[in-house]
Design a protein around this motif. Structure first.
Motif, short mmCIF file in Angstrom:
data_model
loop_
_atom_site.label_atom_id
_atom_site.label_comp_id
_atom_site.label_asym_id
_atom_site.label_seq_id
_atom_site.Cartn_x
_atom_site.Cartn_y
_atom_site.Cartn_z
N LEU A 160 0.83 -1.21 0.00
CA LEU A 160 0.00 0.00 0.00
C LEU A 160 0.86 1.26 0.00
CD1 LEU A 160 -3.04 0.66 0.09
CD2 LEU A 160 -2.82 0.89 2.56
N ALA A 161 1.98 1.20 0.72
CA ALA A 161 2.90 2.34 0.75
C ALA A 161 3.50 2.59 -0.63
CB ALA A 161 4.00 2.10 1.78
N ILE A 162 3.80 1.51 -1.38
CA ILE A 162 4.35 1.65 -2.72
C ILE A 162 3.32 2.29 -3.65
CG2 ILE A 162 5.26 0.41 -4.72
CD1 ILE A 162 7.15 0.50 -2.33
N ILE A 163 2.08 1.83 -3.54
CA ILE A 163 1.00 2.41 -4.36
C ILE A 163 0.84 3.90 -4.04
CG2 ILE A 163 -1.48 2.36 -4.83
CD1 ILE A 163 -1.39 -0.64 -4.28
N SER A 164 0.89 4.23 -2.75
CA SER A 164 0.74 5.63 -2.34
C SER A 164 1.87 6.49 -2.89
CB SER A 164 0.71 5.72 -0.82
OG SER A 164 -0.35 4.96 -0.29
N SER A 165 3.08 5.92 -2.94
CA SER A 165 4.22 6.70 -3.44
C SER A 165 4.06 7.04 -4.92
CB SER A 165 5.52 5.92 -3.20
OG SER A 165 5.54 4.75 -3.99
N TRP A 166 3.40 6.16 -5.67
CA TRP A 166 3.13 6.47 -7.08
C TRP A 166 1.99 7.47 -7.22
CZ3 TRP A 166 6.07 5.61 -11.14
CH2 TRP A 166 7.05 4.60 -11.07
N LEU A 167 0.95 7.28 -6.44
CA LEU A 167 -0.18 8.20 -6.53
C LEU A 167 0.21 9.62 -6.10
CD1 LEU A 167 -3.08 5.98 -5.11
CD2 LEU A 167 -2.68 6.63 -7.50
N ALA A 168 1.23 9.73 -5.25
CA ALA A 168 1.64 11.04 -4.73
C ALA A 168 2.19 11.96 -5.82
CB ALA A 168 2.67 10.87 -3.62
N ILE A 169 2.43 11.41 -7.00
CA ILE A 169 2.90 12.24 -8.11
C ILE A 169 1.87 13.32 -8.45
CG2 ILE A 169 3.57 12.18 -10.56
CD1 ILE A 169 4.64 9.38 -10.09
N PHE A 213 12.46 23.98 -0.80
CA PHE A 213 11.96 22.94 0.09
C PHE A 213 10.64 22.34 -0.40
CE2 PHE A 213 8.94 22.37 3.64
CZ PHE A 213 9.57 21.38 4.37
N TYR A 214 9.89 23.13 -1.16
CA TYR A 214 8.50 22.80 -1.50
C TYR A 214 8.32 21.47 -2.25
CZ TYR A 214 4.17 22.98 -4.16
OH TYR A 214 2.99 22.66 -4.75
N PRO A 215 9.06 21.18 -3.33
CA PRO A 215 8.71 19.99 -4.15
C PRO A 215 8.72 18.68 -3.36
CG PRO A 215 10.23 21.42 -5.33
CD PRO A 215 10.17 21.93 -3.93
N THR A 216 9.80 18.42 -2.63
CA THR A 216 9.86 17.16 -1.89
C THR A 216 8.92 17.18 -0.69
OG1 THR A 216 11.82 18.05 -0.77
CG2 THR A 216 12.18 16.50 -2.59
N PHE A 217 8.73 18.35 -0.09
CA PHE A 217 7.80 18.45 1.05
C PHE A 217 6.38 18.11 0.61
CE2 PHE A 217 4.62 21.22 3.09
CZ PHE A 217 4.66 20.70 4.37
N ILE A 218 5.93 18.70 -0.48
CA ILE A 218 4.55 18.48 -0.90
C ILE A 218 4.37 17.04 -1.39
CG2 ILE A 218 4.58 19.08 -3.36
CD1 ILE A 218 2.19 20.49 -0.72
N TYR A 219 5.43 16.46 -1.95
CA TYR A 219 5.35 15.05 -2.36
C TYR A 219 5.17 14.15 -1.13
CZ TYR A 219 6.66 10.44 -4.03
OH TYR A 219 6.67 9.10 -4.30
N CYS A 220 5.95 14.40 -0.08
CA CYS A 220 5.83 13.60 1.14
C CYS A 220 4.44 13.77 1.77
CB CYS A 220 6.91 13.99 2.13
SG CYS A 220 8.58 13.53 1.62
N CYS A 221 3.91 14.99 1.70
CA CYS A 221 2.57 15.23 2.24
C CYS A 221 1.53 14.41 1.49
CB CYS A 221 2.23 16.72 2.17
SG CYS A 221 3.12 17.74 3.35
N TYR A 222 1.61 14.41 0.17
CA TYR A 222 0.64 13.65 -0.62
C TYR A 222 0.82 12.15 -0.44
CZ TYR A 222 -1.93 17.28 -3.03
OH TYR A 222 -2.79 18.31 -3.31
N LEU A 223 2.05 11.70 -0.27
CA LEU A 223 2.27 10.29 0.03
C LEU A 223 1.56 9.91 1.32
CD1 LEU A 223 5.64 8.41 -0.36
CD2 LEU A 223 4.15 7.96 1.58
#
Length: 779
Positions: free
Chosen positions: A211-220, A615-625
């Motif tokens: 589920l974590a792997i799926i979330s990491s893709w959807l976070a795009i 800081f924004y790009p990786t931060f917002i990606y982690c938030c969406y993950l």
């Protein structure tokens, strides 16, 4: 003029561009001081009472020590690294690295949790130790105590080494290319390091790693985050959006089964039933959940049928109002209708659907009845802030609402006064220039509030006295407060590797960020006021002034005030989880944390400071993950509940009128109607749930100060009042008993048997008996 203000800002202790990195350092220093706090308790395991001590000490000491350390750090920066653009990125990056390594070390040395024979179901939710229900302590140490000590002692030394290295390398003398790109690299990697450590608290296990792997893709989808925030809906369509949203909220909340929940509804229905038929709260009946709350429900039951299903319906209605208020608040602070709707649905999934044990609407005091008043208070504050003609009326309503909360229930009062207090402190701080004036204004407003509360207590007590001709004993309610807090009844220790830490870290960072921003704003306000009026107006339009942490427009000030209030509410509501740390309770107190986190995402997205943009790009990606992982983890539960409802819509009327809901109640009602039809107060000593439902459906009350026997059994003072009650029974009177009763009923029955001989008149197949009392020989 702008040049003068700019020069004034140069003399400030904290520059505007330093606020963002200082917020990050606050996180690490705060975690360190919190770590030190519980280090004194962890060696022999942490009990539920010690969790309370850690919570109180933590909020008293950690923010203060963190601010002191931040000021020291800023002094070093101003003294030795004034023009150094790499210093803070360097310090934050390596603190992030330390945080991630430290958490993984503690996790690696974690001893596998042991199964607790009385709570196997808990082991499947979180990859953490299950606390012992016998001792109240963890069954095993999360890691060797020596490792805790090593990490605690090494942290300050590590930071001193970082400062020494920064001083030795002299970043300011580096080539322009390095000084330009190195901070960008540091800031872009920091969110990934934080996420690496934080994932240990997410509850991810091997079984749902997929589920974590799926979330990491959807976070795009985070690449479309700015477009979603900037998406506007024409005003003519906004009403349509709101109507669809309200209909959706109603659909998601409405339970066509009208699920009854005896263990959680009986403590509320029993005192309401007592009120209806002559008893009085704090005299001969009581409720562990509050006082005015019961009167409020009693009033609603004048409109809605008095039953278990009716109480579930009331809970649904209140949830609809609460989530509607939350949407209004989200819509205001986020300034994005789409993101506000998305945030609301995440809140609803976490707060409403995630609850174990069925529909949360069948738990009357796990929703708006306990947590709703502070949100209503924030709505009134928002109205007052935007409509000056209603200001005086709204101020009175705010104080009245806090006074109502004070006699509603103790927990609700704690949450409400936290919100009211931070609003008063915030508003007066922005308007009062002198510290003395600020203190006087604060004391005056709280003095008025105390008068409102005193009047509320007076009228509540007077109402009870006129009703019962007895002075109410408030200790009957406060005994339950002590029982569930310091008394430790029903306590459960916090599982260390669970998401609880996020609901502490989010309000902590939020409040410190607001504190630094407000402090910076006050500095500029003071500087601005030293110049002529027209020049001040010109400067307010200048870019230098508009780039400050708090904008000069009222909307931004109100936003921060609401976020500060929501953060304090999150801290106050966390007390519900401390000592009663069942995973369900974490869902119940999640709303303020999710609200503040959503605002943080929006604030970072709309910031123009270059450090934040790196800081924004990786931060917002982690938030969406994290958002997708949370959503997908809870989606099966929400889906199952919604699917379970579908076939029940055609049985709505039957579900609402179905009565009784327990099989034994029908037999008890038969005996009561046959042998005590005209009696208003009866002696009913049955199984716990059957007692209350029989009283509710027969429209009678217990002769003894008993409504829900389990509630009286757990509180020593209530149990003694029931056992020592001087009954008026005489020979020939009839009571009702069953084979299985709880402890307090059993003691009363044994005491009656020492006074009377029991003559069994009639029994039922489930062994419920009508018993006539006969005098014992020689008495």
């Amino acid at each position: 003029m702008s040049l003068q203000i700019s020069q004034e800002s140069k003399a400030c202790f904290i520059d505007k561009e330093d606020i963002f990195p200082l917020v990050f350092l606050s996180l690490y220093y705060g975690l360190y001081f919190f770590f030190i706090t519980f280090l004194f308790f962890i060696k022999n395991g942490i009990t539920g009472n010690e969790e309370w001590i850690i919570f109180i000490l933590g909020w008293l000491l950690v923010p203060f020590l963190t601010i002191i350390t931040i000021f020291l750090n800023q002094f070093i920066k101003n003294r030795f690294f004034r023009n150094d653009t790499i210093f803070y990125p360097f310090i934050i990056f390596f603190n992030s690295l330390y945080f991630s390594i430290a958490v993984w070390l503690l996790r690696f040395y974690n001893i596998p949790f042991q199964r607790c024979p009385t709570g196997d179901c808990l082991t499947t939710l979180l990859s953490a130790q299950v606390p012992s229900f016998e001792t109240g302590k963890f069954l095993s140490f999360p890691a060797p105590h020596s490792l805790y000590l090593l990490l605690a002692l090494f942290f300050p030394f590590y930071n001193l080494v970082l400062i020494f290295i920064a001083r030795t390398l002299q970043f300011s003398s580096w080539k322009e290319g390095l000084s330009k790109y190195l901070p960008k690299i540091f800031y872009s990697l920091i969110p990934l390091l934080i996420a690496s450590g934080a994932i240990n608290y997410s509850g991810i296990k091997i079984t749902n790693f997929k589920l974590a792997i799926i979330s990491s893709w959807l976070a795009i989808v985070c690449f479309f985050h700015k477009k979603m925030l900037n998406f506007t809906i024409p005003k003519k369509w906004m009403w349509s959006l709101h109507i669809v949203l309200i209909i959706t909220i109603i659909y998601l909340i409405f339970d066509p089964v009208f699920t009854p929940n005896h263990p959680h509804q009986n403590p509320v229905l029993a005192p309401i039933n007592d009120l209806m038929f002559g008893k009085s709260l704090l005299v001969d009946t009581n409720c562990q959940y509050g006082v005015l709350l019961i009167y409020f429900l009693r009033f609603l039951f004048l409109i809605i049928p008095f039953s278990y299903q009716g109480l579930t319906l009331i809970s649904m209605i209140l949830f609809i109002f609460e989530y509607s208020i939350l949407y209004v608040l989200l819509r205001y602070v986020l300034k994005s209708p789409l993101f506000a709707v998305a945030t609301l649905f995440i809140i609803m999934e976490t707060n409403f659907f995630a609850t174990w044990g069925g529909e949360i609407v069948s738990y009357p005091c796990l929703g708006p009845l306990r947590f709703g008043i502070p949100y209503l208070l924030l709505l009134i504050v928002l109205v007052r802030s935007h409509f000056s003609k209603f200001q005086r009326m709204c101020l009175c309503m705010e104080r009245l609402l806090v006074a109502i909360a004070s006699i509603w229930s103790f927990e609700t009062f704690v949450y409400t006064i936290a919100v009211y207090g931070v609003i008063i402190l915030y508003e007066n701080y922005l308007h009062q220039q002198k510290f003395k004036s600020y203190i006087i204004k604060i004391l005056k407003q709280f003095g008025i509030l105390v008068m409102y509360i005193a009047v509320a207590y007076f009228f509540m007590s007077l109402s009870i006295y006129l009703r019962s001709h007895t002075v109410p004993d408030w200790r009957q309610y406060y005994d339950y407060i002590f029982l569930y807090s310091a008394g430790g009844w029903g306590g459960m220790s916090i599982a260390p590797w669970s998401p609880w830490i996020f609901l502490l870290a989010i309000p902590f960072i939020s409040l410190l960020a607001i504190l630094y921003s407000v402090g910076k704003y006050k500095t500029f306000l003071t500087a601005k006021n030293s110049f002529p009026t027209q020049q001040r107006r010109d400067d307010e339009r200048s870019e230098e002034f508009s780039c400050q942490a708090i904008a000069v427009n009222d909307s931004a000030k109100i936003e921060l005030m609401l976020i500060a209030a929501m953060s304090c509410m999150g801290i106050a509501q966390f007390t519900y989880f401390v000592g009663r740390s069942h995973p369900n309770n974490l869902f119940h107190v999640s709303v303020p944390g999710l609200f503040v986190a959503a605002y943080g995402m929006v604030r970072v997205t709309r910031a123009i400071q270059k450090e934040i943009q790196w800081f924004y790009p990786t931060f917002i990606y982690c938030c969406y993950l994290a958002i997708f992982y949370l959503f997908l983890s809870l989606a099966p539960t929400a889906r199952n509940k919604l699917v379970h409802r579908l076939p029940q819509y055609k049985h709505i009327q039957k579900n609402f009128t179905k009565s009784p809901t327990l099989p034994l109640t029908q037999e008890a009602l038969y005996l009561v109607n046959k042998y005590a039809k005209n009696e208003k107060r009866i002696g009913l000593f049955l199984e716990t749930g059957t007692t209350t439902e029989t009283l509710v459906l027969s429209r009678k009350v217990h002769l003894y100060p008993i409504g829900y026997p389990e509630q009286e059994s757990i509180c020593p003072s209530a149990r003694l009042r029931a056992i020592n009650f001087q009954h008026p029974w005489k020979e020939g009177d009839i009571i009702f008993v069953s084979k299985d009763v709880n402890h307090v009923n059993e003691e009363i029955v044994k005491k009656l048997q020492s006074e009377f001989k029991f003559v069994f008149l009639e029994g039922t197949p489930q062994q419920i008996y009508a018993v006539q009392l006969k005098k014992l020989p020689g008495m």
